[in-house]
Design an enzyme around this catalytic site. Structure first.
Site, PDB file in Angstrom:
ATOM      1  N   GLY A  45      66.465  -3.821  16.710  1.00 14.89           N
ATOM      2  CA  GLY A  45      65.828  -4.913  17.438  1.00 14.89           C
ATOM      3  C   GLY A  45      64.981  -5.732  16.486  1.00 14.89           C
ATOM      4  O   GLY A  45      64.489  -5.206  15.485  1.00 14.89           O
ATOM      5  N   GLN A  50      58.908 -11.788  13.410  1.00 15.46           N
ATOM      6  CA  GLN A  50      59.016 -10.840  12.291  1.00 15.46           C
ATOM      7  C   GLN A  50      59.633 -11.489  11.051  1.00 15.46           C
ATOM      8  O   GLN A  50      59.468 -10.980   9.947  1.00 15.46           O
ATOM      9  CB  GLN A  50      59.842  -9.613  12.697  1.00 15.46           C
ATOM     10  CG  GLN A  50      59.146  -8.753  13.742  1.00 15.46           C
ATOM     11  CD  GLN A  50      59.979  -7.555  14.091  1.00 15.46           C
ATOM     12  OE1 GLN A  50      60.827  -7.613  14.970  1.00 15.46           O
ATOM     13  NE2 GLN A  50      59.768  -6.443  13.414  1.00 15.46           N
ATOM     14  N   CYS A  96      59.387   0.336  13.701  1.00 10.17           N
ATOM     15  CA  CYS A  96      59.419  -1.131  13.665  1.00 10.17           C
ATOM     16  C   CYS A  96      59.707  -1.571  12.238  1.00 10.17           C
ATOM     17  O   CYS A  96      59.132  -1.026  11.296  1.00 10.17           O
ATOM     18  CB  CYS A  96      58.061  -1.677  14.111  1.00 10.17           C
ATOM     19  SG  CYS A  96      57.948  -3.482  14.114  1.00 10.17           S
ATOM     20  N   LEU A  97      60.595  -2.559  12.088  1.00  6.50           N
ATOM     21  CA  LEU A  97      60.904  -3.071  10.742  1.00  6.50           C
ATOM     22  C   LEU A  97      59.665  -3.639  10.056  1.00  6.50           C
ATOM     23  O   LEU A  97      59.621  -3.696   8.835  1.00  6.50           O
ATOM     24  CB  LEU A  97      61.988  -4.152  10.832  1.00  6.50           C
ATOM     25  CG  LEU A  97      63.415  -3.662  11.120  1.00  6.50           C
ATOM     26  CD1 LEU A  97      64.361  -4.843  11.284  1.00  6.50           C
ATOM     27  CD2 LEU A  97      63.910  -2.730  10.013  1.00  6.50           C
ATOM     28  N   HIS A 138      59.220  -3.337  23.457  1.00  7.70           N
ATOM     29  CA  HIS A 138      58.729  -3.379  22.068  1.00  7.70           C
ATOM     30  C   HIS A 138      58.860  -4.795  21.492  1.00  7.70           C
ATOM     31  O   HIS A 138      57.899  -5.328  20.925  1.00  7.70           O
ATOM     32  CB  HIS A 138      59.527  -2.368  21.218  1.00  7.70           C
ATOM     33  CG  HIS A 138      59.198  -2.382  19.768  1.00  7.70           C
ATOM     34  ND1 HIS A 138      58.561  -1.345  19.122  1.00  7.70           N
ATOM     35  CD2 HIS A 138      59.413  -3.328  18.801  1.00  7.70           C
ATOM     36  CE1 HIS A 138      58.383  -1.656  17.851  1.00  7.70           C
ATOM     37  NE2 HIS A 138      58.911  -2.851  17.617  1.00  7.70           N
ATOM     38  N   GLU A 139      60.032  -5.397  21.663  1.00  8.30           N
ATOM     39  CA  GLU A 139      60.261  -6.745  21.102  1.00  8.30           C
ATOM     40  C   GLU A 139      59.447  -7.805  21.842  1.00  8.30           C
ATOM     41  O   GLU A 139      58.969  -8.766  21.233  1.00  8.30           O
ATOM     42  CB  GLU A 139      61.752  -7.089  21.129  1.00  8.30           C
ATOM     43  CG  GLU A 139      62.668  -6.149  20.339  1.00  8.30           C
ATOM     44  CD  GLU A 139      62.219  -5.883  18.914  1.00  8.30           C
ATOM     45  OE1 GLU A 139      61.492  -6.718  18.329  1.00  8.30           O
ATOM     46  OE2 GLU A 139      62.580  -4.812  18.387  1.00  8.30           O
ATOM     47  N   HIS A 142      56.026  -8.186  20.479  1.00 10.92           N
ATOM     48  CA  HIS A 142      55.948  -9.042  19.271  1.00 10.92           C
ATOM     49  C   HIS A 142      55.717 -10.505  19.650  1.00 10.92           C
ATOM     50  O   HIS A 142      55.033 -11.236  18.928  1.00 10.92           O
ATOM     51  CB  HIS A 142      57.251  -8.953  18.468  1.00 10.92           C
ATOM     52  CG  HIS A 142      57.352  -7.746  17.585  1.00 10.92           C
ATOM     53  ND1 HIS A 142      56.492  -7.495  16.546  1.00 10.92           N
ATOM     54  CD2 HIS A 142      58.243  -6.727  17.571  1.00 10.92           C
ATOM     55  CE1 HIS A 142      56.845  -6.374  15.924  1.00 10.92           C
ATOM     56  NE2 HIS A 142      57.919  -5.878  16.532  1.00 10.92           N
TER      57      HIS A 142
HETATM   58  C1  QAP Z   1      62.260  -1.612  17.879  1.00  9.11           C
HETATM   59  O1  QAP Z   1      62.899  -0.992  15.719  1.00  9.11           O
HETATM   60  C2  QAP Z   1      62.508  -0.382  18.694  1.00  9.11           C
HETATM   61  O2  QAP Z   1      60.461   2.236   9.687  1.00  9.11           O
HETATM   62  C3  QAP Z   1      63.264  -1.815  16.780  1.00  9.11           C
HETATM   63  O3  QAP Z   1      62.078   2.316   7.543  1.00  9.11           O
HETATM   64  C4  QAP Z   1      61.808   0.783  18.426  1.00  9.11           C
HETATM   65  O4  QAP Z   1      64.765  -1.481  14.611  1.00  9.11           O
HETATM   66  C5  QAP Z   1      63.427  -0.374  19.697  1.00  9.11           C
HETATM   67  C6  QAP Z   1      63.413   0.619  11.102  1.00  9.11           C
HETATM   68  C7  QAP Z   1      62.027   1.923  19.173  1.00  9.11           C
HETATM   69  C8  QAP Z   1      63.633   0.764  20.450  1.00  9.11           C
HETATM   70  C9  QAP Z   1      62.949   1.913  20.178  1.00  9.11           C
HETATM   71  C10 QAP Z   1      62.134   1.142  10.986  1.00  9.11           C
HETATM   72  C11 QAP Z   1      64.240   0.663  10.000  1.00  9.11           C
HETATM   73  C12 QAP Z   1      63.893  -0.024  12.331  1.00  9.11           C
HETATM   74  C13 QAP Z   1      61.707   1.720   9.804  1.00  9.11           C
HETATM   75  C14 QAP Z   1      63.707  -0.919  14.614  1.00  9.11           C
HETATM   76  C15 QAP Z   1      62.551   1.751   8.694  1.00  9.11           C
HETATM   77  C16 QAP Z   1      63.818   1.217   8.798  1.00  9.11           C
HETATM   78  C17 QAP Z   1      63.173  -0.175  13.456  1.00  9.11           C
HETATM   79 CO    CO Z   2      58.932  -4.207  15.959  1.00 10.02          CO
END
Ligand code: QAP
Ligand code: CO
Length: 172
Positions: A45, A50, A96-97, A138-139, A142
């Site tokens: 996501g 971001q 989270c990215l 979550h999104e 943001h």
């Molecule tokens: C948000 O999160 C989310 O730390 C999206 O090193 C979170 O894509 C949606 C990511 C929980 C649903 C459930 C995080 C990639 C990606 C990191 C992400 C990393 C590499 C997070």
């Molecule tokens: Co995020």
């Protein structure tokens, strides 16, 4: 193009994003860049802020249960979202990215109904549960300048601050 993903504690991540009013080719090109960036960074996501763009746009591409991979035809593009109904609660370990390498359990609504617009400005509704419901919440946070680490209990927030400072020091 792959865009730069802003990371905590970048101030721009605290912006309240504005509604999208123009649904043109420029918007479509930006959505493609968002997808490309999300996949390159191994995300599921991404919100526009971001990548530094303060607009109410988010994308989600969850892996399928059957093969645990992301399929481009499952991509969701959600513009100007409004939650119209919520039900229940659910705990999910989030990441989270913009907050790399930190994961923690957050409580969210288990089910929700969402009104939003697609890339053409068409009004849509969707019902979500489980991971999709969590990802949408979550999104959407943001879009209001909120990060999942803001929702941690005091104790877990301290753990995050400690890990963040440690990660800063280990950079050169
Ligand atoms: C948000 O999160 C989310 O730390 C999206 O090193 C979170 O894509 C949606 C990511 C929980 C649903 C459930 C995080 C990639 C990606 C990191 C992400 C990393 C590499 C997070
Ligand atoms: Co995020």
């Amino acid at each position: 193009a792959i865009l730069e993903v802003l990371q905590y504690p970048h101030k721009k991540l605290r912006t309240r994003s504005s509604e999208v009013r123009v649904f043109d080719a420029q918007l479509h090109a930006f959505l493609e860049d968002m997808h490309e960036t999300m996949l390159a960074r191994k995300g599921i996501g991404l919100a526009a802020i971001q990548v530094g763009v303060p607009k109410r746009i988010l994308i989600i591409n969850l892996p399928r249960e059957e093969d645990e991979t992301q399929h481009p035809e499952d991509r969701l593009e959600i513009i100007n979202p409004v939650i119209t109904h919520t039900e229940g609660s659910i705990l999910w370990r989030e990441g989270c990215l913009s907050v790399p390498e930190f994961y923690e359990e957050i409580e969210r609504h288990a089910n929700l109904t969402l009104a939003y617009q697609d890339r053409h400005g068409e009004s849509k509704m969707l019902q979500a549960s489980e991971l999709l419901s969590v990802a949408i919440q979550h999104e959407m946070d943001h879009l209001n300048g909120i990060l999942f680490v803001d929702k941690l209990s005091m104790l877990k927030r301290k753990k995050f601050e400690k890990e963040f400072k440690k990660a800063l020091k280990s950079e050169d």
